[in-house]
Design an enzyme around this catalytic site. Structure first.
Site, PDB file in Angstrom:
ATOM      1  N   HIS A 112     -31.764 -55.773 -32.132  1.00 22.66           N
ATOM      2  CA  HIS A 112     -32.204 -56.017 -33.516  1.00 22.66           C
ATOM      3  C   HIS A 112     -31.348 -57.048 -34.248  1.00 22.66           C
ATOM      4  O   HIS A 112     -31.870 -57.785 -35.078  1.00 22.66           O
ATOM      5  CB  HIS A 112     -32.176 -54.715 -34.322  1.00 22.66           C
ATOM      6  CG  HIS A 112     -33.289 -53.779 -33.965  1.00 22.66           C
ATOM      7  ND1 HIS A 112     -33.613 -52.684 -34.735  1.00 22.66           N
ATOM      8  CD2 HIS A 112     -34.166 -53.765 -32.916  1.00 22.66           C
ATOM      9  CE1 HIS A 112     -34.631 -52.036 -34.185  1.00 22.66           C
ATOM     10  NE2 HIS A 112     -34.972 -52.671 -33.076  1.00 22.66           N
ATOM     11  N   HIS A 152      -2.410 -54.810 -31.356  1.00 27.69           N
ATOM     12  CA  HIS A 152      -1.656 -53.771 -30.641  1.00 27.69           C
ATOM     13  C   HIS A 152      -2.387 -52.429 -30.604  1.00 27.69           C
ATOM     14  O   HIS A 152      -2.155 -51.624 -29.706  1.00 27.69           O
ATOM     15  CB  HIS A 152      -0.267 -53.599 -31.281  1.00 27.69           C
ATOM     16  CG  HIS A 152      -0.339 -53.362 -32.760  1.00 27.69           C
ATOM     17  ND1 HIS A 152      -0.693 -54.356 -33.650  1.00 27.69           N
ATOM     18  CD2 HIS A 152      -0.120 -52.254 -33.506  1.00 27.69           C
ATOM     19  CE1 HIS A 152      -0.684 -53.861 -34.885  1.00 27.69           C
ATOM     20  NE2 HIS A 152      -0.346 -52.595 -34.822  1.00 27.69           N
ATOM     21  N   ARG A 197     -39.797 -59.889 -35.629  1.00 29.98           N
ATOM     22  CA  ARG A 197     -39.508 -59.621 -37.042  1.00 29.98           C
ATOM     23  C   ARG A 197     -38.013 -59.697 -37.364  1.00 29.98           C
ATOM     24  O   ARG A 197     -37.636 -59.810 -38.535  1.00 29.98           O
ATOM     25  CB  ARG A 197     -40.054 -58.250 -37.447  1.00 29.98           C
ATOM     26  CG  ARG A 197     -39.326 -57.062 -36.831  1.00 29.98           C
ATOM     27  CD  ARG A 197     -40.027 -55.758 -37.121  1.00 29.98           C
ATOM     28  NE  ARG A 197     -39.233 -54.591 -36.736  1.00 29.98           N
ATOM     29  CZ  ARG A 197     -39.129 -54.123 -35.498  1.00 29.98           C
ATOM     30  NH1 ARG A 197     -39.748 -54.733 -34.504  1.00 29.98           N
ATOM     31  NH2 ARG A 197     -38.395 -53.040 -35.257  1.00 29.98           N
TER      32      ARG A 197
HETATM   33  C1  RB5 Z   1      -2.788 -51.610 -36.952  1.00 29.23           C
HETATM   34  O1  RB5 Z   1      -1.869 -50.572 -37.084  1.00 29.23           O
HETATM   35  C2  RB5 Z   1      -4.139 -51.202 -37.531  1.00 29.23           C
HETATM   36  O2  RB5 Z   1      -4.093 -51.226 -38.899  1.00 29.23           O
HETATM   37  C3  RB5 Z   1      -5.218 -52.130 -37.018  1.00 29.23           C
HETATM   38  O3  RB5 Z   1      -5.250 -52.077 -35.626  1.00 29.23           O
HETATM   39  C4  RB5 Z   1      -6.638 -51.809 -37.452  1.00 29.23           C
HETATM   40  O4  RB5 Z   1      -6.922 -50.462 -37.284  1.00 29.23           O
HETATM   41  C5  RB5 Z   1      -7.030 -52.316 -38.758  1.00 29.23           C
HETATM   42  O5  RB5 Z   1      -8.174 -52.184 -39.207  1.00 29.23           O
END
Ligand code: RB5
Length: 146
Positions: A98, A9, A132
């Site tokens: 890289h 989200h 490399r």
């Molecule tokens: C969700 O609120 C948030 O914690 C998630 O999207 C993220 O940022 C986590 O690392």
């Protein structure tokens, strides 16, 4: 070129901009992320893209969560995934040249959307340099057991 994009989200808004941007190109894009703002768990969305990479259904993944951090950690737990959290074009280019990154990651709540689109352009148009870097990248998927 086949690409899958997924997000929690925290990445919905940026994902929508990216889908619109990618429509203008000849990429085959699969949208696996949530399309609304209801709270979900980012590891589930990292899994979806990682699975398609493993099965060679896609060439590259794009992952987005709020900060980009959680979804990077989740994706990089799969040995075949090289997920690069990028905040600028230079990093996006280096992650390909890289590190042979196969997944580009953004923090949807942190990155400027125009910069994210520039990162995508660099990422998708940069080849791995090889040389490399090969032995280093190979070591990523088989680290010593601790
Ligand atoms: C969700 O609120 C948030 O914690 C998630 O999207 C993220 O940022 C986590 O690392």
């Amino acid at each position: 070129m086949k690409i899958a994009i997924s997000n929690d989200h925290g990445g919905t808004k940026l994902k929508m901009s990216i889908l619109k941007y990618l429509k203008g190109f000849n990429y085959d894009v699969i949208n696996l992320g949530t399309d609304n703002n209801d709270s979900v768990d980012y590891p589930d969305y990292a899994y979806e893209v990682s699975k398609l990479l493993k099965d060679k259904v896609i060439d590259f993944g794009i992952l987005i969560c709020g900060s980009g951090i959680g979804i990077s950690i989740a994706a990089n737990r799969y040995p075949h995934v090289r997920a690069a959290l990028c905040n600028d074009e230079n990093s996006a280019e280096l992650s390909r040249s890289h590190n042979n990154a196969n997944t580009l990651v953004f923090g949807g709540r942190l990155i400027d959307h125009d910069i994210a689109l520039k990162c995508i352009n660099k990422f998708l148009n940069t080849e791995f340099e090889g040389g490399r870097h090969i032995k280093r990248v190979d070591k990523l998927s088989s680290p010593p057991i601790i």
